[in-house]
Design an enzyme around this catalytic site. Structure first.
Site, PDB file in Angstrom:
ATOM      1  N   GLN A 184      -4.408  -1.711   9.750  1.00 37.40           N
ATOM      2  CA  GLN A 184      -4.255  -3.028   9.135  1.00 37.40           C
ATOM      3  C   GLN A 184      -4.813  -4.091  10.076  1.00 37.40           C
ATOM      4  O   GLN A 184      -4.407  -4.195  11.230  1.00 37.40           O
ATOM      5  CB  GLN A 184      -2.765  -3.278   8.823  1.00 37.40           C
ATOM      6  CG  GLN A 184      -2.491  -4.553   8.056  1.00 37.40           C
ATOM      7  CD  GLN A 184      -3.096  -4.562   6.648  1.00 37.40           C
ATOM      8  OE1 GLN A 184      -3.078  -3.558   5.937  1.00 37.40           O
ATOM      9  NE2 GLN A 184      -3.654  -5.700   6.255  1.00 37.40           N
ATOM     10  N   ASP A 240     -11.017   2.979   4.354  1.00 37.81           N
ATOM     11  CA  ASP A 240     -11.282   1.538   4.256  1.00 37.81           C
ATOM     12  C   ASP A 240     -12.786   1.254   4.266  1.00 37.81           C
ATOM     13  O   ASP A 240     -13.208   0.146   3.951  1.00 37.81           O
ATOM     14  CB  ASP A 240     -10.643   0.806   5.449  1.00 37.81           C
ATOM     15  CG  ASP A 240      -9.402   0.030   5.046  1.00 37.81           C
ATOM     16  OD1 ASP A 240      -9.218  -0.213   3.833  1.00 37.81           O
ATOM     17  OD2 ASP A 240      -8.624  -0.345   5.948  1.00 37.81           O
ATOM     18  N   LYS A 248       0.836  -1.201   0.000  1.00 36.47           N
ATOM     19  CA  LYS A 248       0.000   0.000   0.000  1.00 36.47           C
ATOM     20  C   LYS A 248       0.876   1.258   0.000  1.00 36.47           C
ATOM     21  O   LYS A 248       0.611   2.207  -0.717  1.00 36.47           O
ATOM     22  CB  LYS A 248      -0.952  -0.006   1.216  1.00 36.47           C
ATOM     23  CG  LYS A 248      -2.048  -1.064   1.094  1.00 36.47           C
ATOM     24  CD  LYS A 248      -2.816  -1.260   2.392  1.00 36.47           C
ATOM     25  CE  LYS A 248      -3.741  -2.458   2.294  1.00 36.47           C
ATOM     26  NZ  LYS A 248      -4.400  -2.808   3.562  1.00 36.47           N
TER      27      LYS A 248
END
Ligand code: NAD
Length: 284
Positions: free
Chosen positions: A95, A118, A51
């Protein structure tokens, strides 16, 4: 049979993101993404690395907060609060999975919904379920973009989603329903998975079991979206579908790697740029 080429489309999207970033930079805005990585799980570290690299290529500023496994929930919340208040940060990503002693819901709910690129905050989940604007989780968002690219319209189709997690299966089902598909959601407690998959025009599977979907479980000309990522002992990546056998029967299929995975990264970048475009204007 046509391969749904996520690598190719993701490249196109990332090129477009780069142009959007350049436009923002002309207005003195550089989109910023903060990533929080807790612990030393190699797969999580690899995803974060990918990412960050993708951000750099697109001209997005990325900041990784690496924290030890033993970190307290309060310390993670403090970092999130700092990032919420940092006007150079447009997206905050934690994460997953987090260590067991940390309450994942509390962490996700602490993120400012306007920076929740997200799309895991209940605020954005609710907006997307209601068919309103909101951050859409990158993986199912990428699947919808891939279908659109190949002129596949889920409207009126029977769609079977296999896997019902908050990050993959549930938002996938929501987007398919919003696109007017008839949706079935299967999971670990589904009795007779094959009965459901055999009825589907489109199957989206994200479970994490090699060869879960076999050729006798699908009808002719089915469209297969394989979201699963599994690492074989050889080190090779594979999905949840028996690709060699199923690809003989289907009309379209995503490969693993090169299908949904690259789309996920591209959509995360797109969400970050969208957030930067909506940055509140600071007067003074
Ligand atoms: P998860 O463990 O949170 O959820 C798995 C889901 O599968 C659950 O809903 C469970 O009920 C269901 N399930 C388990 N066994 C089953 C069975 N035998 N039959 C039917 N359903 C079953 O996992 P997750 O985070 O949703 O990830 C799922 C897979 O998708 C993993 O392989 C992960 O690596 C992959 N993934 C890929 C991307 C991508 O970008 N392509 C992104 C996220 C996750």
């Amino acid at each position: 049979m046509t391969i749904l080429d996520g690598k190719k489309l993701s490249h196109k999207i990332r090129e477009n993101v780069k142009l959007e970033v350049q436009k923002l930079q002309k207005n003195n805005i550089t989109p910023g993404l903060a990533v929080i990585l807790v612990g030393s799980d190699p797969a999580s570290a690899a995803y974060v690395n990918m990412k960050s690299k993708a951000c750099k290529e697109a001209g997005i500023y990325s900041m990784v907060h690496e924290m030890p496994e033993s970190i307290s929930q309060e310390n993670i919340l403090e970092i999130i609060e700092m990032m919420n208040n940092n006007s150079n940060i447009d997206g905050i990503l934690v994460q997953l999975p987090l260590p067991k002693h940390v309450d994942t819901t509390a962490i996700l709910e602490a993120i400012n919904p306007n920076k929740d690129v997200d799309g895991f905050h209940p605020y954005n989940v609710g907006r997307v379920v209601a068919g309103l604007d909101g951050f859409i989780p990158a993986t199912p968002y990428g699947v919808m973009k891939l279908l659109e690219e190949y002129d596949i319209n889920p409207k009126g189709k029977n769609v079977c989603i296999v896997g019902a997690s908050n990050i993959v299966g549930k938002p996938m089902a929501t987007l398919m329903l919003n696109a007017n598909a008839t949706v079935e959601i299967c999971h670990i407690f589904t009795d007779d998975l094959k009965k459901h998959t055999l009825n589907a025009d489109i199957i989206c599977v994200g479970v994490g079991i090699v060869n879960l979907i076999k050729d006798d479980m699908v009808k002719d000309d089915v469209i297969i979206i394989d979201i699963g990522i599994n690492r074989l002992e050889s080190g090779k990546l594979t999905g949840d579908v028996d690709f060699n056998a199923v690809s003989q029967k289907c009309s379209y299929i995503t490969p693993v790697p090169g299908g949904v995975g690259p789309m996920t990264i591209a959509m995360l970048l797109e969400n970050t740029v969208t957030s930067a475009k909506n940055r509140p204007i600071v007067k003074g």
